[in-house]
Design a protein around this motif. Structure first.
Motif, PDB file in Angstrom:
ATOM      1  N   LYS A 211       5.048  15.986   5.782  1.00 56.05           N
ATOM      2  CA  LYS A 211       3.989  15.520   6.700  1.00 56.05           C
ATOM      3  C   LYS A 211       4.242  14.187   7.632  1.00 56.05           C
ATOM      4  N   VAL A 212       5.756  12.934   7.519  1.00 59.37           N
ATOM      5  CA  VAL A 212       5.109  11.844   7.905  1.00 59.37           C
ATOM      6  C   VAL A 212       5.826  12.081   9.461  1.00 59.37           C
ATOM      7  N   PRO A 213       6.381  12.710   9.811  1.00 57.66           N
ATOM      8  CA  PRO A 213       6.869  13.456  11.165  1.00 57.66           C
ATOM      9  C   PRO A 213       5.785  13.981  11.549  1.00 57.66           C
ATOM     10  N   GLU A 214       5.878  14.663  10.789  1.00 57.60           N
ATOM     11  CA  GLU A 214       4.224  16.126  11.836  1.00 57.60           C
ATOM     12  C   GLU A 214       2.707  14.504  12.273  1.00 57.60           C
ATOM     13  N   SER A 215       2.854  14.090  10.768  1.00 57.48           N
ATOM     14  CA  SER A 215       1.333  12.796  11.169  1.00 57.48           C
ATOM     15  C   SER A 215       1.551  11.971  12.332  1.00 57.48           C
ATOM     16  N   LEU A 216       2.583  11.975  13.117  1.00 60.09           N
ATOM     17  CA  LEU A 216       3.467  10.320  13.917  1.00 60.09           C
ATOM     18  C   LEU A 216       3.129  11.680  15.103  1.00 60.09           C
ATOM     19  N   ALA A 217       4.143  12.727  15.043  1.00 60.99           N
ATOM     20  CA  ALA A 217       3.941  13.431  16.160  1.00 60.99           C
ATOM     21  C   ALA A 217       2.137  13.942  17.218  1.00 60.99           C
ATOM     22  N   ALA A 218       1.299  13.518  16.220  1.00 67.26           N
ATOM     23  CA  ALA A 218      -0.196  13.504  16.043  1.00 67.26           C
ATOM     24  C   ALA A 218      -0.293  12.462  16.972  1.00 67.26           C
ATOM     25  N   GLY A 219       0.561  11.846  17.197  1.00 68.30           N
ATOM     26  CA  GLY A 219      -0.303   9.818  17.024  1.00 68.30           C
ATOM     27  C   GLY A 219      -1.598   9.715  15.637  1.00 68.30           C
ATOM     28  N   CYS A 220      -1.130  10.390  14.939  1.00 70.22           N
ATOM     29  CA  CYS A 220      -1.569   9.993  13.842  1.00 70.22           C
ATOM     30  C   CYS A 220      -1.058   8.815  12.951  1.00 70.22           C
ATOM     31  N   PRO A 221      -0.763   7.372  12.926  1.00 71.02           N
ATOM     32  CA  PRO A 221      -0.399   6.442  12.033  1.00 71.02           C
ATOM     33  C   PRO A 221      -0.352   6.704  10.683  1.00 71.02           C
ATOM     34  N   VAL A 222       0.110   6.241   9.903  1.00 68.87           N
ATOM     35  CA  VAL A 222       0.266   7.432   8.365  1.00 68.87           C
ATOM     36  C   VAL A 222      -0.192   5.492   7.392  1.00 68.87           C
ATOM     37  N   LEU A 223      -0.991   6.181   6.160  1.00 70.45           N
ATOM     38  CA  LEU A 223      -0.642   4.660   5.294  1.00 70.45           C
ATOM     39  C   LEU A 223      -0.540   5.068   4.075  1.00 70.45           C
ATOM     40  N   LEU A 224       1.392   4.278   3.913  1.00 70.65           N
ATOM     41  CA  LEU A 224       1.901   5.051   3.007  1.00 70.65           C
ATOM     42  C   LEU A 224       2.750   3.890   2.637  1.00 70.65           C
ATOM     43  N   ASN A 225       3.169   4.411   1.060  1.00 69.83           N
ATOM     44  CA  ASN A 225       5.108   3.149   0.873  1.00 69.83           C
ATOM     45  C   ASN A 225       6.099   3.613   1.251  1.00 69.83           C
ATOM     46  N   HIS A 226       6.868   2.640   1.129  1.00 72.21           N
ATOM     47  CA  HIS A 226       8.082   3.298   1.636  1.00 72.21           C
ATOM     48  C   HIS A 226       8.877   3.892   0.127  1.00 72.21           C
ATOM     49  N   THR A 227       9.227   5.176   0.530  1.00 69.48           N
ATOM     50  CA  THR A 227      10.124   5.486  -0.405  1.00 69.48           C
ATOM     51  C   THR A 227      12.051   6.182  -0.025  1.00 69.48           C
ATOM     52  N   SER A 228      12.475   6.876  -0.104  1.00 70.16           N
ATOM     53  CA  SER A 228      13.523   8.041   1.025  1.00 70.16           C
ATOM     54  C   SER A 228      14.063   6.579   1.654  1.00 70.16           C
ATOM     55  N   ASP A 229      14.175   7.484   3.265  1.00 73.46           N
ATOM     56  CA  ASP A 229      14.336   6.513   4.437  1.00 73.46           C
ATOM     57  C   ASP A 229      13.342   6.496   5.262  1.00 73.46           C
ATOM     58  N   LEU A 230      11.936   6.616   4.300  1.00 78.95           N
ATOM     59  CA  LEU A 230      10.684   6.209   5.325  1.00 78.95           C
ATOM     60  C   LEU A 230      10.626   4.840   5.943  1.00 78.95           C
ATOM     61  N   ALA A 231      11.611   3.442   5.119  1.00 75.62           N
ATOM     62  CA  ALA A 231      11.178   2.220   6.291  1.00 75.62           C
ATOM     63  C   ALA A 231      12.298   2.344   7.293  1.00 75.62           C
TER      64      ALA A 231
ATOM     65  N   TYR B 127      11.421   4.504   9.560  1.00 75.39           N
ATOM     66  CA  TYR B 127      10.737   4.740  10.619  1.00 75.39           C
ATOM     67  C   TYR B 127       9.925   4.254  10.413  1.00 75.39           C
ATOM     68  N   VAL B 128       8.987   3.672   9.582  1.00 79.33           N
ATOM     69  CA  VAL B 128       7.336   3.852   9.860  1.00 79.33           C
ATOM     70  C   VAL B 128       7.711   2.449   9.212  1.00 79.33           C
ATOM     71  N   HIS B 129       7.142   1.139  10.457  1.00 79.47           N
ATOM     72  CA  HIS B 129       6.850  -0.176  10.660  1.00 79.47           C
ATOM     73  C   HIS B 129       5.891  -1.278  10.172  1.00 79.47           C
ATOM     74  N   ASP B 130       5.803  -1.704   9.492  1.00 83.54           N
ATOM     75  CA  ASP B 130       4.113  -2.055   8.839  1.00 83.54           C
ATOM     76  C   ASP B 130       3.533  -3.153  10.373  1.00 83.54           C
ATOM     77  N   GLY B 131       2.160  -2.015  10.767  1.00 80.67           N
ATOM     78  CA  GLY B 131       1.669  -2.064  11.535  1.00 80.67           C
ATOM     79  C   GLY B 131       2.193  -1.795  13.012  1.00 80.67           C
ATOM     80  N   VAL B 132       2.906  -0.593  12.960  1.00 88.55           N
ATOM     81  CA  VAL B 132       3.253  -0.263  14.318  1.00 88.55           C
ATOM     82  C   VAL B 132       3.412   1.202  14.481  1.00 88.55           C
ATOM     83  N   GLU B 133       3.886   1.849  12.703  1.00 87.67           N
ATOM     84  CA  GLU B 133       3.361   3.234  12.827  1.00 87.67           C
ATOM     85  C   GLU B 133       2.651   3.379  12.238  1.00 87.67           C
ATOM     86  N   GLY B 134       2.990   2.606  11.546  1.00 88.32           N
ATOM     87  CA  GLY B 134       1.204   2.538  10.215  1.00 88.32           C
ATOM     88  C   GLY B 134       1.030   1.326   9.681  1.00 88.32           C
ATOM     89  N   LEU B 135       0.788   2.034   8.262  1.00 90.50           N
ATOM     90  CA  LEU B 135       0.488   0.528   8.074  1.00 90.50           C
ATOM     91  C   LEU B 135       1.012   0.395   6.038  1.00 90.50           C
TER      92      LEU B 135
END
Length: 417
Positions: free
Chosen positions: A328-348, A350-358
């Motif tokens: 769901k994270v790549p799909e949300s990013l592809a839609a231009g919908c930033p993600v609000l999440l905690n870092h697990t797996s390799d998410l750190a 691809y998703v940086h605080d204040g850049v691709e999401g919070l």
């Protein structure tokens, strides 16, 4: 056993001569899902099939439609693959069991039926769940090509109420055991899972969930000043912390809750109460607008993503979450919908605080509350920049076209097992 076969997409291309051979060997992917867009596994296999074929070639996908899932009136044509769908009449458990046992023979028959012979398949791609002794031995020996497995998850027994007494969990661990003994090459959805397989001697390529960025429409969320639109899309089960999300929202000040709406697509309130961590009593403490949509078509999810300011995901650390990678994270990013999440797996990565999401500080209710408060303070131009960064990240890191050279070279390299 009565098979119905549906062929969608291109037919195998032929040489100008009379040999009947395809112009070059190509990958064969075998599935048993509501393919191509039935669930996260189906979506992963679709993009993996697209990226596995060398430039100018098409992966042949033979998908055994699940007996227990109703077949749609018309499957969409899918660019970039040749799709053969097998269907079994009847839903009795004996029918399903016999279909599973005979699957490799039925797949071979379908391959011959579309005109692909021995020597015309370069590699067999199997999702880990379909790695059985019968599937491996039959496809490996008859087609005489390597078998490469795709590992998209490693379940933890704590996910299941009955632990080792859960048949699905036992089959999952058995397939993983076979993979470490029978094959030499695998694709893995995360670094943690790749490390596990590498430790057992496999050659592994990390391939996160892929998307087709061209199928996502431009974002069209209203100004945040008109209200913050949050979205959870998926089936939380015991892997996503839906209860924590709602408790975090319930701890917002009343004036902030009135500016927040949360749409939960993919599960009803009753199903969430029965099959996730949700305590429905928390809903009484939430004055924000919370809507459960139940299971919805994929097109509805794409629309919701385009209209939301943030998608939400909270997961525990370690275990399943470390080995998997939420599609769901790549799909949300592809839609231009930033993600609000905690870092697990390799998410750190691809998703940086204040850049691709919070990014949440942790995975507790107060961490959610704090992040939502930050989202409410965003100016519209700040959110627009974040949305643009999300789309750029998706195209650079998750679009199947960006992975084609790496995946096709990897799955066809050497003999693999």
């Amino acid at each position: 056993m009565n098979d119905q076969t549906t062929v969608i997409g291109r037919r195998p291309r032929r040489d100008a001569g009379s040999t009947g051979r395809a112009d070059r060997p190509r990958p064969l992917l075998v599935g048993a899902y509501a393919f191509p867009h039935g669930d996260a596994t189906s979506n992963r296999l679709l993009q993996l099939a697209r990226s596995a074929a060398p430039d100018g070639a098409y992966t042949l996908v033979v998908n055994d439609w699940p007996c227990e899932v109703a077949f749609p009136a018309g499957q969409p044509r899918v660019a970039g693959i040749d799709l053969v769908t097998l269907r079994i009449r009847g839903r009795h458990h004996l029918t399903r069991a016999s279909a599973r046992l005979a699957r490799p023979l039925r797949v071979l028959r379908a391959v011959r039926r579309v005109g692909v012979g021995r020597g015309e398949v370069s590699v067999v791609l199997l999702p880990m769940a379909l790695l059985t002794l019968g599937n491996w031995a039959t496809l490996r020996l008859v087609l005489r090509c390597p078998v490469v497995v795709d590992a998209s998850e490693r379940h933890d027994r704590r996910q299941f109420r009955r632990g080792w007494l859960t048949p699905y969990f036992v089959r999952h661990r058995w397939s993983t055991f076979l993979a470490t003994r029978l094959v030499g090459r695998a694709t893995a959805v995360s670094t943690t899972l790749a490390d596990y397989l590498t430790g057992h001697g496999l050659d592994v390529l990390v391939v996160p969930p892929q998307v087709d960025c061209d199928e996502f429409r431009p974002p069209q969320a209203p100004p945040i000043s008109d209200g913050l639109r949050l979205l959870y899309a998926g089936t939380p089960g015991r892997k996503d912390m839906l209860d924590v999300i709602l408790r975090g929202i319930s701890r917002l000040a009343p004036e902030h809750q009135r500016r927040v709406s949360l749409t939960i697509a993919g599960v009803s309130a009753a199903d969430a109460a029965a099959h996730s961590d949700l305590d429905v009593g928390v809903l009484d403490a939430v004055s924000a607008d919370v809507r459960f949509l139940g299971r919805v078509p994929r097109e509805t999810v794409l629309t919701l993503l385009s209209e939301s300011h943030f998608s939400m995901l909270v997961r525990p650390t370690g275990g399943y979450a470390a080995n998997g990678f939420p599609s769901k994270v790549p799909e949300s990013l592809a839609a231009g919908c930033p993600v609000l999440l905690n870092h697990t797996s390799d998410l750190a990565v691809y998703v940086h605080d204040g850049v691709e999401g919070l990014v949440l500080d942790g995975n507790g209710p107060d961490d959610v509350r704090s992040a939502v408060e930050r989202a409410l303070r965003l100016r519209d131009e700040e959110w627009t920049a974040m949305s643009g960064a999300a789309r750029s990240r998706a195209r650079e890191s998750f679009d199947h076209r960006a992975w084609r050279d790496r995946v096709s070279a990897f799955v066809t390299a050497g003999r693999g097992d």
